[in-house]
Motif scaffolding. Structure first.
Motif, PDB file in Angstrom:
ATOM      1  N   ASP A 143       4.306 -60.642  18.687  1.00  0.00           N
ATOM      2  CA  ASP A 143       4.026 -61.873  17.956  1.00  0.00           C
ATOM      3  C   ASP A 143       2.533 -61.895  17.650  1.00  0.00           C
ATOM      4  N   PRO A 144       2.131 -61.723  16.378  1.00  0.00           N
ATOM      5  CA  PRO A 144       2.959 -61.449  15.207  1.00  0.00           C
ATOM      6  C   PRO A 144       3.483 -60.019  15.176  1.00  0.00           C
ATOM      7  N   GLU A 145       4.437 -59.779  14.271  1.00  0.00           N
ATOM      8  CA  GLU A 145       5.057 -58.464  14.154  1.00  0.00           C
ATOM      9  C   GLU A 145       4.150 -57.487  13.401  1.00  0.00           C
ATOM     10  N   LEU A 146       4.389 -56.207  13.630  1.00  0.00           N
ATOM     11  CA  LEU A 146       3.658 -55.140  12.943  1.00  0.00           C
ATOM     12  C   LEU A 146       4.644 -54.239  12.201  1.00  0.00           C
ATOM     13  N   VAL A 147       4.268 -53.799  11.013  1.00  0.00           N
ATOM     14  CA  VAL A 147       5.061 -52.823  10.264  1.00  0.00           C
ATOM     15  C   VAL A 147       4.118 -51.760   9.707  1.00  0.00           C
ATOM     16  N   THR A 148       4.497 -50.506   9.857  1.00  0.00           N
ATOM     17  CA  THR A 148       3.739 -49.422   9.230  1.00  0.00           C
ATOM     18  C   THR A 148       4.701 -48.443   8.571  1.00  0.00           C
ATOM     19  N   VAL A 149       4.316 -47.946   7.409  1.00  0.00           N
ATOM     20  CA  VAL A 149       5.061 -46.887   6.720  1.00  0.00           C
ATOM     21  C   VAL A 149       4.032 -45.922   6.142  1.00  0.00           C
ATOM     22  N   GLY A 150       4.283 -44.633   6.323  1.00  0.00           N
ATOM     23  CA  GLY A 150       3.380 -43.646   5.735  1.00  0.00           C
ATOM     24  C   GLY A 150       2.075 -43.508   6.488  1.00  0.00           C
ATOM     25  N   LEU A 151       1.000 -43.202   5.756  1.00  0.00           N
ATOM     26  CA  LEU A 151      -0.280 -42.872   6.362  1.00  0.00           C
ATOM     27  C   LEU A 151      -1.128 -44.116   6.630  1.00  0.00           C
ATOM     28  N   SER A 152      -1.862 -44.089   7.733  1.00  0.00           N
ATOM     29  CA  SER A 152      -2.852 -45.121   8.016  1.00  0.00           C
ATOM     30  C   SER A 152      -4.083 -44.857   7.157  1.00  0.00           C
ATOM     31  N   PRO A 153      -4.997 -45.818   7.045  1.00  0.00           N
ATOM     32  CA  PRO A 153      -6.215 -45.566   6.268  1.00  0.00           C
ATOM     33  C   PRO A 153      -6.974 -44.327   6.726  1.00  0.00           C
ATOM     34  N   GLU A 154      -7.089 -44.136   8.047  1.00  0.00           N
ATOM     35  CA  GLU A 154      -7.830 -42.980   8.558  1.00  0.00           C
ATOM     36  C   GLU A 154      -7.124 -41.674   8.214  1.00  0.00           C
ATOM     37  N   GLU A 155      -5.798 -41.662   8.351  1.00  0.00           N
ATOM     38  CA  GLU A 155      -5.040 -40.454   8.009  1.00  0.00           C
ATOM     39  C   GLU A 155      -5.153 -40.150   6.524  1.00  0.00           C
ATOM     40  N   ALA A 156      -5.126 -41.185   5.710  1.00  0.00           N
ATOM     41  CA  ALA A 156      -5.220 -40.988   4.259  1.00  0.00           C
ATOM     42  C   ALA A 156      -6.603 -40.487   3.858  1.00  0.00           C
ATOM     43  N   LYS A 157      -7.650 -41.018   4.499  1.00  0.00           N
ATOM     44  CA  LYS A 157      -9.021 -40.593   4.198  1.00  0.00           C
ATOM     45  C   LYS A 157      -9.216 -39.111   4.453  1.00  0.00           C
TER      46      LYS A 157
END
Length: 469
Positions: free
Chosen positions: A358-372
């Motif tokens: 609480d609150p909820e978390l959702v992630t899909v794909g790359l994080s900002p660091e991974e994308a950088k």
């Protein structure tokens, strides 16, 4: 000793196994599934489903408690609520039972034969199952291993007595007055926050510098803020060392902890919930009788879930991270189609991960660091404090964030934190699966007023022209 033969044998009726068997049956493949417990595996019986039931009950109880305390901004007042955890657990068990029956019915409808018992490999084509009526040998052309995972037990905090795993936590008959949670990952925080809402005094002990370390700090900040608001003490950089009986009448047990500054401390607790991860179930079913390559503790698989032995596939938690039920389901469906002769492969880039804190978390794909790490990127972040629907739900603390390539605006990752954002996971996953660009999301008309508008606004922000901030 009874013997049966089939084209496909699935070992384990968890999310991956039962989906694999159902799909294979639909495709006309002669299929047998073996399960020692109830259909649905960890997820349905002692994991995903029951934990979400408990979390929902805790949210409802906390909401009514606020109303009783005159703290509700909605102008609603009620008398002091009382929680009967036994009834809550019975309600949760009823949901699980209905879903168990549903899975069993779907297997039967697909023409799958279910064998109840523990399977042990004799060789790469044969297993022996210990059932209530004796031993049964099953010979199969193809075998799918879907044995799942189990909670990791710490040698200095073995399960038993006051030390419990998530399985026991979901079956408690009363809310513990004091709960110590060892491990600040998603399982520990989901359950820790739920019990805090139900009235427990909760302390979280995490060895790493911060909780939910698999997510970036910006994303978890609203959760950390909520932990403090719930009165949960969080000890980061702290290591659990063992159990100490305090020896004072009525004082119960204490968790021995080495704090971040190297000092020793005791955390008083009626129950100690250990949530330090899960391990693959690779023992007890004759893995020594077959020669499968491993990737650490897990069974090594290729992009079609084939093991190193011809005719043996492996799916789900036993094959490694991410240990997610929907990953196992997708793998199971794919393997069934491969066995039926279809051309299929596996691409895991678009698997959503949801944390029901609480609150909820959702992630899909790359994080900002991974994308950088892959090149120049654009990031768009839209806060729920500027979203009308979030405000009407008292859910203003959070945001949607979109990460895309700077050159062609291809979306690489999407993250969100906020009340109810788990329901946005489908839209996020679809965007990545379809190869969406920022312009695709920004140009899609999102219904108003919904929290989904935050997704569109985040894309607009990345393009440089958000409308509502």
């Amino acid at each position: 000793m009874k013997e049966i033969s089939c084209k496909l044998l699935v070992i384990g009726a968890g999310p991956g196994g039962y989906v694999c068997a159902i799909r294979a049956g639909q495709l006309g493949v002669d299929t047998v599934i073996v399960e020692a417990g109830k259909p649905g595996g960890t997820c349905l019986n002692v994991g995903c489903i029951p934990s979400k039931a408990l979390i929902h009950a805790a949210e409802e109880f906390e909401m009514v408690s606020h109303m009783a305390g005159g703290k509700s901004p909605l102008g609603i007042s009620v008398s002091a609520p009382v929680l009967d955890l036994g009834k809550t657990v019975a309600w949760k068990d009823g949901i699980v039972s209905r879903l168990n029956s549903g899975v069993a019915g779907l297997l039967k409808k697909a023409g799958v034969k279910t064998v109840h018992g523990w399977a042990t490999f004799r060789d790469g084509k044969t297993v022996e199952v210990e059932t209530e009526t004796g031993s049964q040998v099953i010979r199969a052309e193809t075998i799918v291993i879907a044995t799942g995972s189990a909670p990791v037990e710490l040698p200095f905090l073995p399960f038993g007595g006051p030390v419990i795993s998530s399985t026991e936590a979901l079956a408690l008959s009363a809310v513990p007055k004091k709960l110590a949670v060892v491990g600040g990952g998603y399982i520990g925080l989901e359950l820790g926050m739920a019990f805090a809402k139900m009235g427990a005094e909760v302390t979280v002990v995490e060895a790493l510098p911060r909780v939910l370390a698999q997510y970036d700090a910006e994303l978890t900040r609203p959760v950390v803020k909520r932990l403090a608001a719930l009165g949960i003490e969080v000890m980061t950089g702290a290591k659990a060392k063992g159990l100490s009986t305090q020896g004072q009448a009525g004082k119960g047990d204490a968790l021995l902890v080495e704090t971040a500054d190297g000092k020793n401390a005791k955390v008083s607790a009626d129950k100690i919930l250990v949530t330090v991860g899960r391990k693959p179930v690779t023992e007890g079913w004759g893995l020594d009788q077959i020669d499968l390559d491993r990737a650490g503790k897990f069974i090594r698989i290729d992009d079609q879930c084939r093991s190193s032995m011809r005719g043996i596939f492996a799916i789900g938690d036993v094959t490694g991270e991410p240990m997610l039920a929907h990953r196992a389901m997708a793998q199971g469906e794919m393997v069934a189609e491969i066995v039926a002769g279809h051309k299929r492969n596996w691409d895991k880039r678009a698997i959503p991960a949801v944390c029901f804190t609480d609150p909820e978390l959702v992630t899909v794909g790359l994080s900002p660091e991974e994308a950088k790490a892959q090149g120049e990127i654009k990031i768009g972040l839209f806060p729920f404090a500027a979203n009308g629907r979030a405000m009407t739900k008292l859910g203003e603390d959070g945001f949607v964030r979109v990460v895309a390539r700077a050159d062609n605006h291809l979306v690489l990752g999407i993250q969100a934190v906020g009340q109810g954002v788990s329901e946005l996971a489908a839209a996020f996953g679809l965007a990545l699966e379809m190869g969406a660009r920022l312009e695709d999301i920004a140009g899609t008309i999102h219904a108003h007023p919904t929290q989904g508008e935050g997704f569109q606004e985040a894309a607009l922000k990345a393009l440089g022209h958000a409308l509502h901030i």
